[in-house]
Design a protein around this motif. Structure first.
Motif, PDB file in Angstrom:
ATOM      1  N   LYS A 193       0.818  -1.199  -0.168  1.00  0.00           N
ATOM      2  CA  LYS A 193       0.050   0.039   0.147  1.00  0.00           C
ATOM      3  C   LYS A 193       0.891   1.211   0.037  1.00  0.00           C
ATOM      4  N   ASN A 194       0.367   2.410  -0.637  1.00  0.00           N
ATOM      5  CA  ASN A 194       1.113   3.510  -0.819  1.00  0.00           C
ATOM      6  C   ASN A 194       0.469   4.440   0.382  1.00  0.00           C
ATOM      7  N   LYS A 195       1.582   5.197   0.750  1.00  0.00           N
ATOM      8  CA  LYS A 195       0.969   6.334   1.813  1.00  0.00           C
ATOM      9  C   LYS A 195       0.875   7.422   1.148  1.00  0.00           C
ATOM     10  N   GLY A 196      -0.181   7.878   0.793  1.00  0.00           N
ATOM     11  CA  GLY A 196      -0.338   9.322   0.076  1.00  0.00           C
ATOM     12  C   GLY A 196      -0.212   9.078  -1.354  1.00  0.00           C
ATOM     13  N   LEU A 197      -0.297  10.407  -2.108  1.00  0.00           N
ATOM     14  CA  LEU A 197      -0.239  10.287  -3.704  1.00  0.00           C
ATOM     15  C   LEU A 197       1.413  10.411  -4.020  1.00  0.00           C
ATOM     16  N   VAL A 198       1.798   9.470  -4.777  1.00  0.00           N
ATOM     17  CA  VAL A 198       3.349   9.500  -5.279  1.00  0.00           C
ATOM     18  C   VAL A 198       3.458  10.341  -6.459  1.00  0.00           C
ATOM     19  N   GLN A 199       4.617  11.298  -6.197  1.00  0.00           N
ATOM     20  CA  GLN A 199       4.687  12.067  -7.080  1.00  0.00           C
ATOM     21  C   GLN A 199       5.770  11.858  -7.994  1.00  0.00           C
ATOM     22  N   CYS A 200       7.038  11.386  -7.352  1.00  0.00           N
ATOM     23  CA  CYS A 200       8.294  10.815  -8.293  1.00  0.00           C
ATOM     24  C   CYS A 200       8.911   9.953  -7.402  1.00  0.00           C
TER      25      CYS A 200
ATOM     26  N   ARG B 225      10.319   8.939   1.463  1.00  0.00           N
ATOM     27  CA  ARG B 225      10.423   7.777   2.119  1.00  0.00           C
ATOM     28  C   ARG B 225      11.525   6.862   1.388  1.00  0.00           C
ATOM     29  N   VAL B 226      12.593   6.424   2.117  1.00  0.00           N
ATOM     30  CA  VAL B 226      13.678   5.768   1.604  1.00  0.00           C
ATOM     31  C   VAL B 226      13.341   4.227   2.019  1.00  0.00           C
ATOM     32  N   TYR B 227      13.383   3.397   1.029  1.00  0.00           N
ATOM     33  CA  TYR B 227      13.163   2.082   1.146  1.00  0.00           C
ATOM     34  C   TYR B 227      14.411   1.315   0.985  1.00  0.00           C
ATOM     35  N   ASN B 228      14.676   0.226   1.597  1.00  0.00           N
ATOM     36  CA  ASN B 228      15.518  -0.735   1.425  1.00  0.00           C
ATOM     37  C   ASN B 228      14.986  -1.796   0.511  1.00  0.00           C
ATOM     38  N   LEU B 229      15.560  -2.240  -0.746  1.00  0.00           N
ATOM     39  CA  LEU B 229      14.723  -3.044  -1.600  1.00  0.00           C
ATOM     40  C   LEU B 229      14.940  -4.405  -1.108  1.00  0.00           C
ATOM     41  N   ILE B 230      16.347  -4.619  -0.548  1.00  0.00           N
ATOM     42  CA  ILE B 230      16.963  -6.044  -0.172  1.00  0.00           C
ATOM     43  C   ILE B 230      16.146  -6.300   0.948  1.00  0.00           C
ATOM     44  N   LYS B 231      16.150  -5.638   1.993  1.00  0.00           N
ATOM     45  CA  LYS B 231      15.524  -5.984   3.310  1.00  0.00           C
ATOM     46  C   LYS B 231      13.903  -5.669   3.113  1.00  0.00           C
TER      47      LYS B 231
ATOM     48  N   LEU C 201      11.731  11.367   5.120  1.00  0.00           N
ATOM     49  CA  LEU C 201      12.397  12.635   5.292  1.00  0.00           C
ATOM     50  C   LEU C 201      11.188  13.658   5.122  1.00  0.00           C
ATOM     51  N   MET C 202      11.209  14.720   6.030  1.00  0.00           N
ATOM     52  CA  MET C 202      10.117  15.522   6.126  1.00  0.00           C
ATOM     53  C   MET C 202      10.475  16.771   5.000  1.00  0.00           C
ATOM     54  N   ALA C 203       9.747  17.092   4.217  1.00  0.00           N
ATOM     55  CA  ALA C 203      10.122  18.215   3.162  1.00  0.00           C
ATOM     56  C   ALA C 203       9.992  19.565   3.543  1.00  0.00           C
ATOM     57  N   ASN C 204       9.099  19.668   4.517  1.00  0.00           N
ATOM     58  CA  ASN C 204       8.536  21.058   5.038  1.00  0.00           C
ATOM     59  C   ASN C 204       7.820  21.800   3.966  1.00  0.00           C
ATOM     60  N   CYS C 205       7.322  21.229   3.009  1.00  0.00           N
ATOM     61  CA  CYS C 205       6.834  22.037   1.837  1.00  0.00           C
ATOM     62  C   CYS C 205       5.460  21.513   1.552  1.00  0.00           C
ATOM     63  N   LYS C 206       4.498  22.293   0.958  1.00  0.00           N
ATOM     64  CA  LYS C 206       3.231  21.768   0.805  1.00  0.00           C
ATOM     65  C   LYS C 206       2.926  20.887  -0.137  1.00  0.00           C
TER      66      LYS C 206
ATOM     67  N   TYR D 281      18.778   1.207  -2.556  1.00  0.00           N
ATOM     68  CA  TYR D 281      17.801   2.009  -1.988  1.00  0.00           C
ATOM     69  C   TYR D 281      16.882   2.632  -3.027  1.00  0.00           C
ATOM     70  N   PHE D 282      15.567   2.858  -2.578  1.00  0.00           N
ATOM     71  CA  PHE D 282      14.607   3.412  -3.585  1.00  0.00           C
ATOM     72  C   PHE D 282      13.876   4.520  -2.834  1.00  0.00           C
ATOM     73  N   PHE D 283      13.935   5.739  -3.379  1.00  0.00           N
ATOM     74  CA  PHE D 283      13.355   6.946  -3.048  1.00  0.00           C
ATOM     75  C   PHE D 283      11.988   7.005  -3.561  1.00  0.00           C
ATOM     76  N   VAL D 284      11.067   7.305  -2.544  1.00  0.00           N
ATOM     77  CA  VAL D 284       9.651   7.415  -3.011  1.00  0.00           C
ATOM     78  C   VAL D 284       9.118   8.902  -2.456  1.00  0.00           C
ATOM     79  N   ALA D 285       8.781   9.862  -3.235  1.00  0.00           N
ATOM     80  CA  ALA D 285       8.361  11.267  -2.975  1.00  0.00           C
ATOM     81  C   ALA D 285       6.729  11.323  -3.134  1.00  0.00           C
ATOM     82  N   THR D 286       6.223  11.418  -1.823  1.00  0.00           N
ATOM     83  CA  THR D 286       4.693  11.863  -1.806  1.00  0.00           C
ATOM     84  C   THR D 286       4.572  13.292  -1.646  1.00  0.00           C
TER      85      THR D 286
END
Length: 626
Positions: free
Chosen positions: A457-464, A483-489, A496-501, A473-478
């Motif tokens: 499940k994805n938390k929020g609307l994925v942007q890029c 969010r930084v995911y470890n693809l092996i584990k 990461l909190m971007a502090n933007c809207k 590692y795989f970076f997913v920006a909502t």
């Protein structure tokens, strides 16, 4: 049984510790201690095997073991529970009235009263006389009546006049509000009412720039006037102004006194001069014209010789970088949302996304050997015996599409917004933004023609999304988080909190320890992954929304493109020394794109080897700055 009773009385039994006997019986003979040769093991066995072990106690007076009877055990239980020892005792018996409540007629004694009981006491007379004398002499003062008026204290009465705040009285009279004028009237003169043009201009101004904080309106009578919508808001603002004013003054005075001798130039951070940070792009060298609509995405070949651009005019164009010549135009069945050239130099493939389709295309440019090797790699695929159900349909291009360069067509369930390659060139990630769905990100493996959905499940609307350049590692920006995911584990490592809207774009540093995010609220956030989950620096150099950000592969440069039509190039040096923070210096604002339909620069990318930057815009052009 013979009655062995110890007659030593109430003495400490430790006194007999070193003797073989423990006291004397009624006949005066010694009572010898029972022989105890049991060790702990025998004690344990006795505990396990003897059924009466739990009710056996040692008599301290004789040293003998006594087995308690049932009545004695019951008595112990009753005492432990806080009950009376005697079973038959009733604690709730009616109380016996010892004194009768009947009033007797006759007194208990009939003795006549003493004379002293009705003559004034001489001793008391003497005491009273002494007290009266003490009050006359003023030795004893009578108690004062309590004052009912409240007392107030001056908090600042003992303030040290030499302290920092002592010399400045803190009282600031509240500024008086402006009295209402004609424009506040419910029936103002016609010259105070705004025309349609003035009203539109007023709405477009920032609230702090407006002369009036409201629109003057005309009503037929006072009864027709509605409640003022900003009433509570303005009262609250006024209260804030009043109670935060002393705090503002206090901080001003503290700053003033602490920093009286500060040179203003020392307050500006020491940044190196841009000319010391060369090379970086400074001038517009070439314009790639040919598209008839906005160019959403661009990508360069690993050699840096070719450039691909995708546009809303449903075409993909391949350009020679050095001459701005269009070598090939491929028409596709929809507005192109993303193009990505495979970063592996031994494969010649370009991923193109439009609508719900991703096409892998061999442009056939450059080295013939690489081009034919790519075709052989795709045609050598053998289907597995067991075909698994996949969320994406893979088909091999045939006919006219094959002649144009189409090799593989991937049909997705939803519209694809972004495509990005892994550094090795075999994996391709696609983003299909959809708030309610769990299928927003898919990763394709080209060599095995496999598709997987990495997230349940994805938390929020994925942007890029973005792959880490070195580690798995795989970076997913909502919208607000990366969010930084470890693809092996297969686990979340960081959030990461971007502090933007609303995040619009993301790029990963070639070293892998830093990430930049652009957002639609004009901010660029630089994250140092080793440092914190909050941005290390937030840059607000653009006036409008950021559409794209990019790092250079070799030079310490990063760029951002925005709807204000400019590309800002910054020097971003990341040091090998982990204790040293990255150095971020804006070095150049590059302009050239004309703003079309309120859109400016839509994509930026760096040349793989040279310090050059490409930008694509809504004006249908791609520009090279060198």
């Amino acid at each position: 049984t013979n009655d062995i009773r110890n007659t030593v009385g109430n003495i400490p039994m430790e006194w007999y510790k070193d003797y073989p006997h423990i006291g004397y019986d009624l006949d005066g003979k010694k009572i010898f201690k029972p022989i105890r040769n049991k060790d702990e093991l025998d004690e344990f066995l006795d505990k396990m095997e003897n059924p009466d072990y739990w009710r056996t106690v040692q008599d301290k007076m004789t040293g003998a073991d006594i087995r308690l009877s049932d009545e004695q055990v019951d008595l112990v239980h009753r005492l432990q529970e806080g009950k009376f020892g005697d079973v038959n005792f009733n604690e709730y018996e009616p109380a016996i009235d010892f004194f009768s409540n009947e009033v007797m007629i006759h007194p208990v004694t009939n003795r006549p009263q003493d004379k002293r009981s009705f003559i004034p006491s001489l001793i008391e007379k003497e005491k009273v006389g002494k007290l009266v004398h003490a009050i006359k002499m003023g030795w004893i003062k009578p108690r004062r009546p309590k004052e009912t008026t409240p007392q107030y204290y001056d908090l600042w009465a003992k303030e040290d006049p030499n302290s920092i705040l002592g010399r400045h009285k803190m009282h600031v009279p509240a500024p008086k509000l402006k009295l209402p004028g004609h424009e506040e009237s419910y029936n103002p003169p016609p010259e105070y009412l705004m025309s349609e043009e003035e009203r539109l201009a007023w709405e477009q101004q920032d609230p702090e720039d407006r002369k009036l904080s409201f629109l003057p309106q005309k009503f037929a009578c006072l009864r027709a006037v509605p409640a003022y919508s900003r009433f509570i808001h303005e009262r609250f603002e006024r209260c804030l102004d009043l109670y935060l004013c002393p705090r503002q003054i206090l901080s001003f005075f503290l700053l003033f006194f602490i920093q009286v001798n500060v040179n203003p130039e020392d307050l500006i951070p020491k940044l190196p001069k841009p000319k010391d940070l060369q090379p970086f792009p400074t001038t517009q060298s070439l314009v790639y014209r040919g598209h008839s609509s906005l160019v959403r995405s661009i990508s360069t070949s690993p050699s840096g010789q070719w450039l691909v651009s995708g546009s809303d005019d449903c075409t993909v164009r391949f350009w020679e970088v050095s001459t701005a010549r269009c070598l090939k135009t491929v028409e596709v069945g929809g507005a192109v949302k993303g193009v990505a050239w495979n970063p592996n130099p031994s494969i010649c493939l370009v991923a193109i996304s439009y609508d719900d389709t991703v096409v892998l295309l061999n442009p056939g440019l450059g080295d013939r050997l690489v081009s034919t090797a790519t075709d052989q790699l795709i045609s050598s695929y053998e289907e597995p015996e067991e075909v698994k159900e996949q969320p994406v349909q893979w088909t091999v291009a045939e006919g006219e599409g094959h002649e144009q360069g189409h090799r593989l067509i991937l049909k997705h369930p939803k519209a694809v917004r972004q495509v990005t390659w892994h550094g090795k060139g075999d994996y391709l990630a696609c983003v299909m933004p959809d708030n309610g769905s769990s299928l927003q990100v898919v990763i394709h493996q080209v060599s095995k023609r496999r598709t997987q959905n990495p997230f349940r499940k994805n938390k929020g609307l994925v942007q890029c999304v973005s792959f880490h350049p070195i580690r798995p590692y795989f970076f997913v920006a909502t919208q607000r988080y990366v969010r930084v995911y470890n693809l092996i584990k297969q686990e979340l490592t960081k959030k990461l909190m971007a502090n933007c809207k609303w995040i619009s774009s993301m790029a990963t540093h070639p070293g892998g320890d830093n990430v930049i995010c652009g957002s639609y609220d004009c901010r660029l956030a630089w994250f140092d992954l080793d440092l914190s989950t909050k941005p290390y620096k937030v840059l607000r150099h653009h006036k409008k929304a950021l559409r794209s950000v990019a790092y250079h592969r070799h030079y310490p440069l990063f760029a951002s493109g925005s709807d204000d039509g400019s590309v800002i190039v910054c020097h971003g040096m990341v040091y090998n020394d982990l204790l040293q923070n990255p150095l971020i210096v804006p070095v150049k604002v590059l302009k050239g794109h004309t703003i079309t339909h309120d859109l400016g620069v839509l994509d930026v990318t760096f040349h793989p080897t040279q310090p050059w930057v490409f930008s694509s815009g809504a004006d249908g052009t791609v520009r090279l700055f060198t």
